[in-house]
Design an enzyme around this catalytic site. Structure first.
Site, PDB file in Angstrom:
ATOM      1  N   ARG B 127       1.008  -1.025   0.199  1.00 23.65           N
ATOM      2  CA  ARG B 127      -0.154   0.011  -0.026  1.00 23.65           C
ATOM      3  C   ARG B 127       1.038   1.504   0.110  1.00 23.65           C
ATOM      4  O   ARG B 127      -0.050   2.260   0.395  1.00 23.65           O
ATOM      5  CB  ARG B 127      -0.691  -0.007   1.363  1.00 23.65           C
ATOM      6  CG  ARG B 127      -1.780  -1.250   1.646  1.00 23.65           C
ATOM      7  CD  ARG B 127      -3.629  -0.717   2.031  1.00 23.65           C
ATOM      8  NE  ARG B 127      -3.785  -2.190   1.913  1.00 23.65           N
ATOM      9  CZ  ARG B 127      -3.711  -3.378   2.529  1.00 23.65           C
ATOM     10  NH1 ARG B 127      -2.886  -3.146   3.759  1.00 23.65           N
ATOM     11  NH2 ARG B 127      -5.004  -4.495   2.562  1.00 23.65           N
ATOM     12  N   LYS B 149       2.312  11.386 -11.266  1.00 25.29           N
ATOM     13  CA  LYS B 149       1.872  10.653 -12.085  1.00 25.29           C
ATOM     14  C   LYS B 149       2.828   8.771 -12.213  1.00 25.29           C
ATOM     15  O   LYS B 149       3.765   9.429 -13.092  1.00 25.29           O
ATOM     16  CB  LYS B 149       1.876  11.289 -13.105  1.00 25.29           C
ATOM     17  CG  LYS B 149       0.332  12.488 -13.321  1.00 25.29           C
ATOM     18  CD  LYS B 149      -0.183  12.258 -14.356  1.00 25.29           C
ATOM     19  CE  LYS B 149      -1.404  13.108 -15.094  1.00 25.29           C
ATOM     20  NZ  LYS B 149      -1.924  13.390 -16.117  1.00 25.29           N
ATOM     21  N   GLU B 191       8.835  18.091 -25.361  1.00 26.64           N
ATOM     22  CA  GLU B 191       8.667  18.514 -23.084  1.00 26.64           C
ATOM     23  C   GLU B 191       8.989  19.960 -22.997  1.00 26.64           C
ATOM     24  O   GLU B 191       8.491  20.534 -22.820  1.00 26.64           O
ATOM     25  CB  GLU B 191       8.355  17.953 -21.803  1.00 26.64           C
ATOM     26  CG  GLU B 191       7.761  16.381 -23.031  1.00 26.64           C
ATOM     27  CD  GLU B 191       5.923  15.915 -22.718  1.00 26.64           C
ATOM     28  OE1 GLU B 191       5.726  16.732 -22.289  1.00 26.64           O
ATOM     29  OE2 GLU B 191       5.829  15.241 -22.706  1.00 26.64           O
ATOM     30  N   LYS B 233       6.967  22.896 -13.954  1.00 30.02           N
ATOM     31  CA  LYS B 233       5.893  21.662 -13.431  1.00 30.02           C
ATOM     32  C   LYS B 233       5.623  21.562 -12.621  1.00 30.02           C
ATOM     33  O   LYS B 233       4.336  21.407 -11.545  1.00 30.02           O
ATOM     34  CB  LYS B 233       7.300  20.287 -14.186  1.00 30.02           C
ATOM     35  CG  LYS B 233       6.108  19.191 -13.591  1.00 30.02           C
ATOM     36  CD  LYS B 233       5.361  18.447 -14.263  1.00 30.02           C
ATOM     37  CE  LYS B 233       4.516  17.197 -14.460  1.00 30.02           C
ATOM     38  NZ  LYS B 233       5.287  16.144 -15.200  1.00 30.02           N
ATOM     39  N   GLU B 243      -4.817  16.183 -11.065  1.00 25.46           N
ATOM     40  CA  GLU B 243      -5.638  17.174 -11.596  1.00 25.46           C
ATOM     41  C   GLU B 243      -7.232  17.330 -11.675  1.00 25.46           C
ATOM     42  O   GLU B 243      -7.711  16.823 -12.243  1.00 25.46           O
ATOM     43  CB  GLU B 243      -4.763  15.815 -12.705  1.00 25.46           C
ATOM     44  CG  GLU B 243      -5.393  15.989 -14.017  1.00 25.46           C
ATOM     45  CD  GLU B 243      -4.485  15.582 -15.021  1.00 25.46           C
ATOM     46  OE1 GLU B 243      -4.740  14.021 -15.076  1.00 25.46           O
ATOM     47  OE2 GLU B 243      -4.016  15.986 -15.962  1.00 25.46           O
ATOM     48  N   ARG B 248      -3.138  21.437 -14.313  1.00 29.06           N
ATOM     49  CA  ARG B 248      -3.010  20.420 -14.382  1.00 29.06           C
ATOM     50  C   ARG B 248      -2.210  19.684 -15.688  1.00 29.06           C
ATOM     51  O   ARG B 248      -2.171  19.309 -16.585  1.00 29.06           O
ATOM     52  CB  ARG B 248      -2.525  19.366 -13.403  1.00 29.06           C
ATOM     53  CG  ARG B 248      -1.797  18.361 -13.643  1.00 29.06           C
ATOM     54  CD  ARG B 248      -1.681  17.683 -12.289  1.00 29.06           C
ATOM     55  NE  ARG B 248      -0.319  16.433 -12.727  1.00 29.06           N
ATOM     56  CZ  ARG B 248       0.369  15.480 -12.126  1.00 29.06           C
ATOM     57  NH1 ARG B 248       0.162  16.185 -10.180  1.00 29.06           N
ATOM     58  NH2 ARG B 248       1.343  14.887 -12.397  1.00 29.06           N
ATOM     59  N   ASN B 252      -1.624  18.636 -20.510  1.00 29.69           N
ATOM     60  CA  ASN B 252      -1.038  17.871 -21.788  1.00 29.69           C
ATOM     61  C   ASN B 252      -1.325  18.481 -23.100  1.00 29.69           C
ATOM     62  O   ASN B 252      -1.861  18.146 -23.964  1.00 29.69           O
ATOM     63  CB  ASN B 252      -2.569  17.611 -21.646  1.00 29.69           C
ATOM     64  CG  ASN B 252      -2.941  16.415 -20.418  1.00 29.69           C
ATOM     65  OD1 ASN B 252      -1.934  15.793 -20.096  1.00 29.69           O
ATOM     66  ND2 ASN B 252      -4.025  16.022 -19.474  1.00 29.69           N
ATOM     67  N   HIS B 255      -1.459  16.309 -25.893  1.00 32.05           N
ATOM     68  CA  HIS B 255      -1.428  15.057 -25.561  1.00 32.05           C
ATOM     69  C   HIS B 255      -2.222  14.105 -25.859  1.00 32.05           C
ATOM     70  O   HIS B 255      -2.363  12.941 -26.175  1.00 32.05           O
ATOM     71  CB  HIS B 255      -1.439  15.222 -24.057  1.00 32.05           C
ATOM     72  CG  HIS B 255       0.653  15.367 -23.440  1.00 32.05           C
ATOM     73  ND1 HIS B 255       1.364  16.176 -24.051  1.00 32.05           N
ATOM     74  CD2 HIS B 255       1.027  14.166 -22.716  1.00 32.05           C
ATOM     75  CE1 HIS B 255       2.467  15.868 -23.288  1.00 32.05           C
ATOM     76  NE2 HIS B 255       3.068  14.733 -22.981  1.00 32.05           N
ATOM     77  N   HIS B 259      -1.237  10.658 -27.892  1.00 41.17           N
ATOM     78  CA  HIS B 259      -1.403   9.597 -27.293  1.00 41.17           C
ATOM     79  C   HIS B 259      -2.238   8.992 -28.524  1.00 41.17           C
ATOM     80  O   HIS B 259      -2.111   7.564 -28.282  1.00 41.17           O
ATOM     81  CB  HIS B 259      -2.911   9.885 -25.844  1.00 41.17           C
ATOM     82  CG  HIS B 259      -1.670  10.294 -24.691  1.00 41.17           C
ATOM     83  ND1 HIS B 259      -2.357  10.610 -23.334  1.00 41.17           N
ATOM     84  CD2 HIS B 259      -0.606   9.689 -24.295  1.00 41.17           C
ATOM     85  CE1 HIS B 259      -1.250  10.651 -22.604  1.00 41.17           C
ATOM     86  NE2 HIS B 259      -0.261  10.671 -23.339  1.00 41.17           N
ATOM     87  N   HIS B 272       7.818   9.361 -27.834  1.00 45.22           N
ATOM     88  CA  HIS B 272       6.707  10.401 -27.199  1.00 45.22           C
ATOM     89  C   HIS B 272       6.786  11.434 -27.069  1.00 45.22           C
ATOM     90  O   HIS B 272       5.622  12.087 -27.510  1.00 45.22           O
ATOM     91  CB  HIS B 272       6.038   9.656 -25.135  1.00 45.22           C
ATOM     92  CG  HIS B 272       5.687  10.349 -25.046  1.00 45.22           C
ATOM     93  ND1 HIS B 272       3.708  10.310 -25.214  1.00 45.22           N
ATOM     94  CD2 HIS B 272       5.811  11.934 -23.984  1.00 45.22           C
ATOM     95  CE1 HIS B 272       3.297  11.446 -23.733  1.00 45.22           C
ATOM     96  NE2 HIS B 272       4.335  12.547 -23.464  1.00 45.22           N
TER      97      HIS B 272
END
Lengths: 366, 366
Positions: B127, B149, B191, B233, B243, B248, B252, B255, B259, B272
């Site tokens: 956990r 993330k 980026e 960032k 998010e 946030r 993206n 993105h 993606h 990427h």
């Protein structure tokens, strides 16, 4: 014929992660009304198992359909074996195929296995989805559905992969326990009695005084017991949500032994509640050896376990394997095993392990 | 020969989840000193990949061995394919065999794939374990190692299983970029340029003015760029850790398209950074169609991408598949696709999708 007993609604206060536990007989048929705030207009995925699904899935899905945007459902095989990575993988892909998005709600309809598994899916899909618990076993109603511990087993370690992920709501219908088999019903009582032993002498005395009502599944008494236990659990979780201060560890009374028993003898041979009632007996013996409790404490604990037909005898074999399994427990901190041990009815303490010999002796029924 | 440039240490302020980013040339050889607070006396598991391991693993393990109780390490196959459930399963079982406990520290030594994968292992084993990032690709240094993330891909959906799990520390050594291949170095610049486009006109202008230094991997300029991006960032993550506020989401930019490109053309065909530079070009065209930016904006963006050799042309095939993949994006909210679109250099906004026709047109290079 279930009369509706007094509603017992409880709030778990965790800041912006707070949530209600609605303990109401018949709530399973009033979902559209009671779960409206969490579910209205949302996409819902109900996860259940092959035991509970045939009995309750249709009613629950119907309830959600009245308020949700769309309702999907998945049935996994009943039993601890489904709490594994491969079932997780299957569920992740299934809910991916449902075009689940971050505003979807995952619902766990079932016992502890379904709650833990669906909860971990909720915690991890799209980095976290809203989650609603409808526990249908006594164990899940009084313990695993409340507090946010979710997860799955690894081949060698129970509950080793998971998260702290609080539900948005817990709906508990004590009348569904009517359909629970005797073994699971009785096993759930181990967690009920545990709350009395670790933190509430009055609860323990209430249980001692109501053994017959418990055995006959009297709905009034059950509703009272369930809400009492949920309040106990909520109090502990509010103090120590992520098991970091040590307070939450009191809930693990009997569990270091119990997890070892489940692991060594194979998940499934002992129900969780059976394993931890044996575990609490071992822990009480260890506490007595350390001078923390007297024989009277042990006898009173044993008497109540026996009265509700919980096992109290540890298997006479594989004691070395049990010891080794305990050393691998998550409660091992920097190599030192810790135990939750009682000092009296209603109080336990976290103590360092007294050494292998004493642990091995505590496994033996004297 | 790497001269040590000015240190750029940044703090990410997230209450009790705050952590430092230590941007220092040569820090990879000063781990015992710089990571002492997080690692001293702990059990450490270093996760790396088959590209980075042969170059840096020994030095990093040696650094940790000077202060840790015990150091284990795992090398996964390099590449996006390792960010999957089956590699996760393998890692969970491997670290289970290391007798990892909740006080162990997981270290990600590698690029974005290793960071995301090891981070998800850290978030989910027992956990949640402490986690330290040593990003070795430009993309990981300026983006994926900061902000928490973590996650893995499902067969049909990138990054769909994961968590928000902040590291305890990020160690960035700009000099390790010496060993990064050209394609990955340049892809990382996508980026970098993105930060300029979405939130910092001065950064964009600095990049325009330093194209030659960027191409020659000038260490002074790189250190400055990396810390500048990490600060960008950090500012965004501090405002919107999970998010949820929408802030946030500005990260993206490009993105949603990117993606989809990665997913439709197969992870691995486009890096990427390449996919999102194409994605930002599509997004800029969409913004222009919506009257949010003028042609000058588009030209200036394209010019900088081309100057550093980033791709700007969308593949001419599979546009319907790209559209369908976009509709499955995590940023779809209740069925409505959202886009991050620019209004000027240094500013973007979240807008509702203008409809399938406009999206399809934005895919086409005019």
């Amino acid at each position: 014929m279930n009369q509706r007993t007094k509603d017992h609604d409880i709030q778990v206060n965790l800041g912006h992660r707070s949530y209600p536990i609605n303990i109401q007989t018949g709530v399973i048929d009033r979902i559209a009304e009671v779960a409206s705030e969490v579910v209205s207009g949302k996409h819902v995925v109900v996860v259940t198992d092959s035991h509970v699904g045939p009995i309750y899935l249709q009613r629950v899905v119907g309830g959600f359909q009245a308020i949700a945007k769309r309702v999907d459902h998945i049935t996994v095989d009943a039993g601890e074996k489904s709490k594994c990575v491969s079932t997780c993988d299957e569920l992740w892909q299934r809910i991916d195929d449902f075009n689940t998005d971050r505003h979807s709600v995952i619902v766990a309809l079932g016992g502890g296995v379904v709650g833990d598994l669906a909860g971990f899916i909720a915690a991890s899909y799209a980095r976290g989805l809203n989650f609603l618990q409808i526990p249908t076993s006594l164990l899940a109603q009084v313990d695993s559905s409340v507090g946010g511990k979710v997860g799955i087993n690894l081949p060698k370690s129970k509950n080793m992969v998971g998260a702290f992920w609080q539900p948005k709501q817990v709906l508990i219908d004590p009348s569904v326990l009517n359909t629970l088999d005797d073994a699971n019903y009785i096993a759930g009582m181990a967690e009920v009695i545990k709350y009395g032993l670790i933190m509430d002498q009055s609860l323990f005395e209430f249980l001692e005084a109501n053994v017959e009502a418990i055995k006959s599944r009297d709905l009034e008494v059950l509703s009272k017991i369930i809400s009492w236990c949920c309040q106990c659990k909520a109090n502990v979780v509010e103090e120590d949500e992520t098991e970091s201060s040590g307070r939450r560890a009191i809930l693990n009374y009997g569990h270091t032994y119990g997890h070892a028993i489940e692991s060594v003898f194979g998940y499934g041979k002992y129900l969780h509640g059976q394993a931890i009632s044996i575990g609490m007996e071992c822990a009480a013996r260890l506490a007595k050896e350390l001078g923390m409790v007297d024989q009277e404490f042990c006898d009173r604990q044993t008497k109540l376990f026996k009265a509700v037909a919980l096992p109290t005898d540890c298997p006479e074999e594989k004691h070395d394997a049990l010891l080794a399994a305990m050393m691998r427990d998550k409660k091992v901190v920097g190599g030192v095993l810790k135990f939750i041990l009682p000092t009296r009815i209603g109080h336990v303490e976290l103590v360092d392990s007294p050494g292998a010999d004493a642990i091995l002796r505590s496994l033996q029924n004297i």
